[in-house]
Each structure stands twice: as structure tokens, then as C-alpha cells.
Design an enzyme around this catalytic site. Sequence first.
Site, short mmCIF file in Angstrom:
data_model
loop_
_atom_site.label_atom_id
_atom_site.label_comp_id
_atom_site.label_asym_id
_atom_site.label_seq_id
_atom_site.Cartn_x
_atom_site.Cartn_y
_atom_site.Cartn_z
N CYS A 38 0.56 -1.11 0.24
CA CYS A 38 0.24 -0.12 -0.01
C CYS A 38 1.04 1.31 0.54
O CYS A 38 1.48 1.29 1.26
CB CYS A 38 -1.03 -0.31 1.00
SG CYS A 38 -1.75 1.34 1.31
N CYS B 139 -0.45 4.20 2.46
CA CYS B 139 0.11 3.47 3.73
C CYS B 139 1.40 4.39 4.01
O CYS B 139 2.18 4.37 5.35
CB CYS B 139 -0.33 1.66 4.23
SG CYS B 139 -1.40 1.41 3.99
#
Length: 118
Positions: A30, A33
Site C-alpha cells: 500500500c 500507507c
Amino acid sequence: MSLSVSEQRFKEEVLQSEIPVLVNFWAPWCGVCHLIHPQLTQFRREYGDLIKIVDVNADESLRLASTYRLATLPTLLLFDGDRIVERIEGFQGRESLRSQLLQMFEQYAGDRSLALPS
């Protein structure tokens, strides 16, 4: 440094914590993230005495991801004991995240009569 929590330690580290816990559900693939990590680190430095911040790898904790109905990553959940008091999803950028974190924590701290550092 982040505290990484597994499914096995989630109850102890999050649900039974003496202070509120902000759980960062993330995954290695991700990109967003990784972008928010510096903001969470800064927030941890500023408010670490009042709130615990932990990371949960959603890919390695599928039961938790299912239990908390994660629709997107990253997802931040603020726990007070075993109760979710705030959920943050859909990030628009670092400054937006910082603003959301501060607003969330100031509101929560006000409700709990916690003194925020100036």
C-alpha cells in the site's frame, strides 16, 4: 519506532490498554500507507504519553481485517478499551491526515478531559 501488533497480541496491546490506542491498519504493498507513516511518527512523538499508536499488517491479520470491516487501506481506528470511538479512511494527503488526527484527538481529549500539550 512503531509498535507492530499481531492478532495474538491485539487484545492485550489494544483492547486492554490503559490509554486510548490508535491502530494503523496497513499493508506492505500500500503506497498511501507508506506516505502517512511520517505523519503517524510525528503524531506519536507529540502525543505518545496520551495515546498509544500501533501498526497492524492487514495482510497478516485477516481475522482482524474482517472483524473491523476494513474496506480500504490504510484505515485508522481509535480504540478506547474495546470500543471504537473514531475511524479515519480515505486520505487526501499528509496535511489532511494531520488535520484529521488533530481534530480527532482534540475532540476525544476534550471529551475525556485530557490535557493536550501546547
